[in-house]
Design a protein around this motif. Structure first.
Motif, short mmCIF file in Angstrom:
data_model
loop_
_atom_site.label_atom_id
_atom_site.label_comp_id
_atom_site.label_asym_id
_atom_site.label_seq_id
_atom_site.Cartn_x
_atom_site.Cartn_y
_atom_site.Cartn_z
N MET A 222 -31.48 65.40 71.63
CA MET A 222 -31.69 64.11 70.97
C MET A 222 -30.92 64.01 69.66
N ILE A 223 -31.01 65.04 68.80
CA ILE A 223 -30.48 64.91 67.44
C ILE A 223 -29.08 65.50 67.27
N GLY A 224 -28.69 66.48 68.12
CA GLY A 224 -27.40 67.12 67.99
C GLY A 224 -27.49 68.52 67.41
N SER A 225 -26.51 69.35 67.72
CA SER A 225 -26.56 70.76 67.31
C SER A 225 -26.30 70.95 65.82
N VAL A 226 -25.37 70.17 65.26
CA VAL A 226 -25.09 70.29 63.83
C VAL A 226 -26.30 69.87 63.02
N GLU A 227 -26.92 68.77 63.44
CA GLU A 227 -28.10 68.27 62.74
C GLU A 227 -29.25 69.27 62.82
N ARG A 228 -29.39 69.90 63.97
CA ARG A 228 -30.47 70.88 64.09
C ARG A 228 -30.19 72.10 63.21
N SER A 229 -28.93 72.49 63.09
CA SER A 229 -28.58 73.61 62.21
C SER A 229 -28.93 73.28 60.76
N LEU A 230 -28.67 72.04 60.36
CA LEU A 230 -29.05 71.62 59.01
C LEU A 230 -30.56 71.74 58.80
N MET A 231 -31.32 71.34 59.80
CA MET A 231 -32.78 71.45 59.69
C MET A 231 -33.19 72.91 59.53
N ALA A 232 -32.54 73.80 60.27
CA ALA A 232 -32.85 75.23 60.16
C ALA A 232 -32.54 75.75 58.77
N GLU A 233 -31.47 75.25 58.16
CA GLU A 233 -31.10 75.67 56.81
C GLU A 233 -32.12 75.17 55.79
N VAL A 234 -32.61 73.96 55.99
CA VAL A 234 -33.67 73.45 55.11
C VAL A 234 -34.91 74.32 55.24
N LYS A 235 -35.26 74.66 56.47
CA LYS A 235 -36.41 75.54 56.72
C LYS A 235 -36.23 76.86 55.98
N ALA A 236 -35.04 77.43 56.04
CA ALA A 236 -34.78 78.72 55.39
C ALA A 236 -34.88 78.63 53.87
N ALA A 237 -34.55 77.48 53.30
CA ALA A 237 -34.66 77.31 51.85
C ALA A 237 -36.12 77.32 51.41
N PHE A 238 -37.00 76.71 52.20
CA PHE A 238 -38.42 76.70 51.87
C PHE A 238 -39.11 78.00 52.24
N ASP A 239 -38.69 78.59 53.34
CA ASP A 239 -39.41 79.72 53.95
C ASP A 239 -38.40 80.77 54.41
N PRO A 240 -37.82 81.52 53.47
CA PRO A 240 -36.71 82.42 53.81
C PRO A 240 -37.05 83.47 54.87
N THR A 241 -38.29 83.92 54.92
CA THR A 241 -38.66 84.95 55.90
C THR A 241 -39.17 84.37 57.21
N GLY A 242 -39.28 83.06 57.27
CA GLY A 242 -39.61 82.39 58.52
C GLY A 242 -41.01 82.63 59.05
N ILE A 243 -41.99 82.72 58.15
CA ILE A 243 -43.36 83.02 58.62
C ILE A 243 -44.19 81.77 58.90
N LEU A 244 -43.75 80.60 58.42
CA LEU A 244 -44.57 79.39 58.57
C LEU A 244 -44.30 78.71 59.91
N ASN A 245 -45.29 78.78 60.78
CA ASN A 245 -45.25 78.12 62.09
C ASN A 245 -43.92 78.34 62.80
N PRO A 246 -43.51 79.59 62.97
CA PRO A 246 -42.20 79.86 63.56
C PRO A 246 -42.13 79.36 65.01
N GLY A 247 -40.93 78.90 65.39
CA GLY A 247 -40.73 78.43 66.76
C GLY A 247 -41.30 77.08 67.06
N ARG A 248 -41.61 76.33 66.02
CA ARG A 248 -42.20 75.01 66.20
C ARG A 248 -41.37 73.95 65.46
N ALA A 249 -41.37 72.76 65.98
CA ALA A 249 -40.93 71.54 65.30
C ALA A 249 -39.42 71.41 65.12
N ILE A 250 -38.71 72.47 64.76
CA ILE A 250 -37.27 72.36 64.47
C ILE A 250 -36.48 73.42 65.24
#
Length: 456
Positions: free
Chosen positions: A428-456
């Motif tokens: 739906m959103i595109g691969s580049v856009e999804r990568s940007l979302m992952a980078e935003v996630k990493a800025a907030f949660d660098p170790t990836g412990i918050l609800n991993p594998g969900r939403a983005i």
């Protein structure tokens, strides 16, 4: 049975006492939401936080040990976004349930995330104010959960979704730091809009512990129109015509299957021969005039039955038919509720596709939803104990989402991505856009412990 309390669990118990649950039987109630297709795992502990400090201590412990944290409100979600993950800590905010302040002058309410939507609405009404967002789960869903999924509801077309009514958020980051976003001023363009990043993030960026929500003055008048149509396409014609002459607060649609289910449950006497039913409500000083124009538009679109009322109590009673739609369908079997949004002019194409998919897979699918903004909830009714029926339900779900995307729609209008729809996100959103979302996630949660594998 009790989980062995060593390491991080022992630390949580020492720090938080009876806020921590390790009994397996008790934890079962916290392992999943209402999504039948989404898997759930086994947590090592459930923390029923009562204070912000409980949330901070939980996240600091999880961060130290690298433990996943799944934040949960009332568990009314429909996309698996609050389901437990094996070895995680489930962080429940249900006991953070205080309405801290209602400021009548600024027309805001500051609440904890566990406050029930309907309770906030009632408290605001006692002050002569109106909390607008009204998801179908209003009586049981929490403000925190509404913010996490950016929940919608019936009046979104006119008044917007939950995110349009939030002024300020207090949240805890994955490492335990507290942040404040937004402002209570009406205008604020200072810096990036972190508030709207948190809204709809489904617990993947931070844990919301407090929110200041905007209130409004309630409308002075309401008027309601109920119109029956022989075919759904005629109902959509009416929706398009109404939008040209009025600004209703809600326009709800029910198909033949849903009408029948509601009639069976409530004995309301809805038109059993109708292919579709529209329930329209207008509000404000011009409500009667707008309702009359809406009724005229329905008549011009070949409505087979038409009823209008300016009595608020009667209007609420008529709207009850839409409010119980899901409950009525649930009486006919297990249900799998979808959440699709398409441009309003393409509603007939989506409705036709749903009918074809139901016929092809020999399934009962009842469709209802918010016609004014194109957000439909096709609900698959099937026997979950029958593997063949369950497989056909899965296939039908996939095909409806694919058709929605083909029509330029969104895979979710208000229920969120969670686990259920994550595989559809990139198409739906595109691969580049999804990568940007992952980078935003990493800025907030660098170790990836918050609800991993969900939403983005």
């Amino acid at each position: 049975m009790t989980v062995v309390t060593t390491g991080p669990v022992a630390g949580l118990l020492a720090a938080l006492g009876d806020a921590v649950v390790t009994d397996s039987d008790t934890m079962i109630a916290y392992t999943r939401d209402q999504s039948m297709l989404s898997p759930s795992g086994h947590p090592i502990a459930v923390v029923r936080a009562r204070t912000t400090d409980h949330v901070v201590r939980t996240l600091k412990t999880a961060h130290r040990y690298g433990i996943p944290v799944v934040t949960r409100g009332a568990g009314t979600g429909l996309a698996g976004g609050a389901n437990a993950i094996d070895g995680c800590i489930v962080l429940s905010t249900e006991k953070l349930d205080r309405i801290l302040t209602i400021d009548e002058q600024s027309r805001t309410a500051t609440v904890e995330p566990g406050v029930i939507n309907g309770d906030l609405a009632a408290a605001a009404a006692e002050r002569g104010l109106w909390y607008v967002p009204d998801p179908g789960s209003r009586a049981v869903s929490t403000i925190g959960g509404n913010l996490a999924t950016n929940a919608g509801g019936a009046c979104c077309a006119k008044y917007g979704v939950t995110g349009d009514h939030v002024a300020r958020i207090k949240a805890v980051l994955a490492d335990g730091r507290i942040i404040h976003t937004g402002a209570t001023t009406r205008k604020n363009v200072a810096g990036l809009n972190l508030t709207q990043l948190l809204v709809g993030s489904e617990g993947t960026l931070a844990v919301i512990v407090e929110a200041t929500m905007r209130l409004r003055r309630p409308p002075a008048r309401t008027a309601t129109v109920v119109a029956a149509f022989a075919e759904p396409v005629r109902a959509v014609d009416a929706v398009m015509a109404i939008q040209a002459v009025a600004d209703p607060s809600l326009v709800e649609l029910m198909d033949r299957t849903t009408i029948s289910a509601v009639n069976d449950m409530t004995r309301m006497g809805l038109d059993q021969t109708a292919g579709a039913l529209l329930l329209i409500q207008c509000d404000g000083d011009a409500a009667p005039a707008e309702a009359q124009r809406s009724a005229d538009a329905c008549r011009a679109a070949a409505a087979t039955e038409l009823y209008m009322s300016t009595d608020p109590a009667e209007g609420d009673a008529l709207m009850q038919a839409r409010s119980v739609a899901l409950t009525a369908l649930e009486r006919r079997g297990s249900t799998l509720l979808d959440d699709l949004a398409v441009p309003v002019p393409r509603l007939p194409h989506m409705l036709d596709a749903i009918t074809r998919i139901a016929d092809h897979h020999r399934l009962l699918i009842g469709t209802f939803g918010h016609a004014a903004d194109g957000n439909l909830h096709p609900t698959i009714v099937f026997d979950a104990a029958d593997p063949d029926a369950a497989e056909r339900a899965h296939q039908a779900f996939d095909e409806m989402v694919a058709q929605c995307l083909a029509l330029g729609g969104s895979i979710t209008g208000e229920h969120g991505v969670g686990d259920l729809k994550r595989r559809y996100l990139e198409p739906m959103i595109g691969s580049v856009e999804r990568s940007l979302m992952a980078e935003v996630k990493a800025a907030f949660d660098p170790t990836g412990i918050l609800n991993p594998g969900r939403a983005i």
